[in-house]
Design an enzyme around this catalytic site. Sequence first.
Site, PDB file in Angstrom:
ATOM      1  N   ASP A  61       0.889  -1.169  -0.078  1.00 52.22           N
ATOM      2  CA  ASP A  61       0.218  -0.067  -0.116  1.00 52.22           C
ATOM      3  C   ASP A  61       0.936   1.159  -0.021  1.00 52.22           C
ATOM      4  O   ASP A  61       0.684   2.418  -0.724  1.00 52.22           O
ATOM      5  CB  ASP A  61      -0.841  -0.081   1.149  1.00 52.22           C
ATOM      6  CG  ASP A  61      -1.789   1.091   1.398  1.00 52.22           C
ATOM      7  OD1 ASP A  61      -2.611   1.571   0.380  1.00 52.22           O
ATOM      8  OD2 ASP A  61      -1.558   2.055   2.431  1.00 52.22           O
ATOM      9  N   GLU A 133      -1.875  -5.445  -3.469  1.00 52.30           N
ATOM     10  CA  GLU A 133      -0.764  -4.643  -2.798  1.00 52.30           C
ATOM     11  C   GLU A 133       0.132  -5.738  -2.172  1.00 52.30           C
ATOM     12  O   GLU A 133       1.364  -5.014  -2.063  1.00 52.30           O
ATOM     13  CB  GLU A 133      -1.680  -4.072  -1.618  1.00 52.30           C
ATOM     14  CG  GLU A 133      -2.605  -2.875  -1.965  1.00 52.30           C
ATOM     15  CD  GLU A 133      -3.577  -2.071  -0.903  1.00 52.30           C
ATOM     16  OE1 GLU A 133      -3.704  -1.079  -0.977  1.00 52.30           O
ATOM     17  OE2 GLU A 133      -3.594  -3.035  -0.023  1.00 52.30           O
TER      18      GLU A 133
END
Length: 243
Positions: A61, A133
């Site tokens: 992320d 992610e």
Amino acid sequence: MGTTIANLIQDNEEGLHELQERIGYRFRDLRLLQLSLIHSSFAFERLDDGRHNETQEFLGDAVLDLTVGYILFVRFPEMREGKLTRIRSALVNEQGLADRAREIDLGKYLLLGKGENASNGRDKSSILSCAYEALVGALFLDGGYDQALAFVRRFFEPHIDQHQEQLVSADAKSSLQELLQERFNEGPEYMLTGEEGPAHARLFSITVTFQGEELGSGRASSKKEAEQQAARAALDYLAPRQG
């Protein structure tokens, strides 16, 4: 009795090879790639140590925020920080990441628990976006920033090129609000000026005004989109006045 990451790598050798071909990167440490594909539901049911992809997801992320932010900074050097932030958010939100995951058929390679597998978890945007992610996090750990940036460029820049106008004008309401607040310390007002069509195909007309002056209008099948259209029209109307 559970299994281990090493066992999974052996069992999924063909799939791991195929995924690396799809993403254009070969891992030095396959444990990182394998871990990025393990959903918590599978880990709790099958793995001895219970490890899954959520820690790599946390890292990925941050890597996506940095790399996508850099790409946009270079692509739009004159753009204001607020708009750059909104474009990045549109690219790396759950739906955006799930779409990028589907491009590489990531769901095919995920390891899910029985319940998630039975409920079509391989195509859930929440699971796909998290796994994407985690994959970016794994790639960063294995190859460093340059390899992570190359990967993100490969899969995000075509999307930016194809949808640049929509991305730049995304969330026009926020852009208009920001502009007017900054210049006049006051926001615009949106008014519903018309509804037409049958219940299953309604069309809504919205007008945006500021201090009694009409700035723009929009017409769409939802009030939200009509407001965005009105805000875009207002921004176009105000553009020649800025400076």
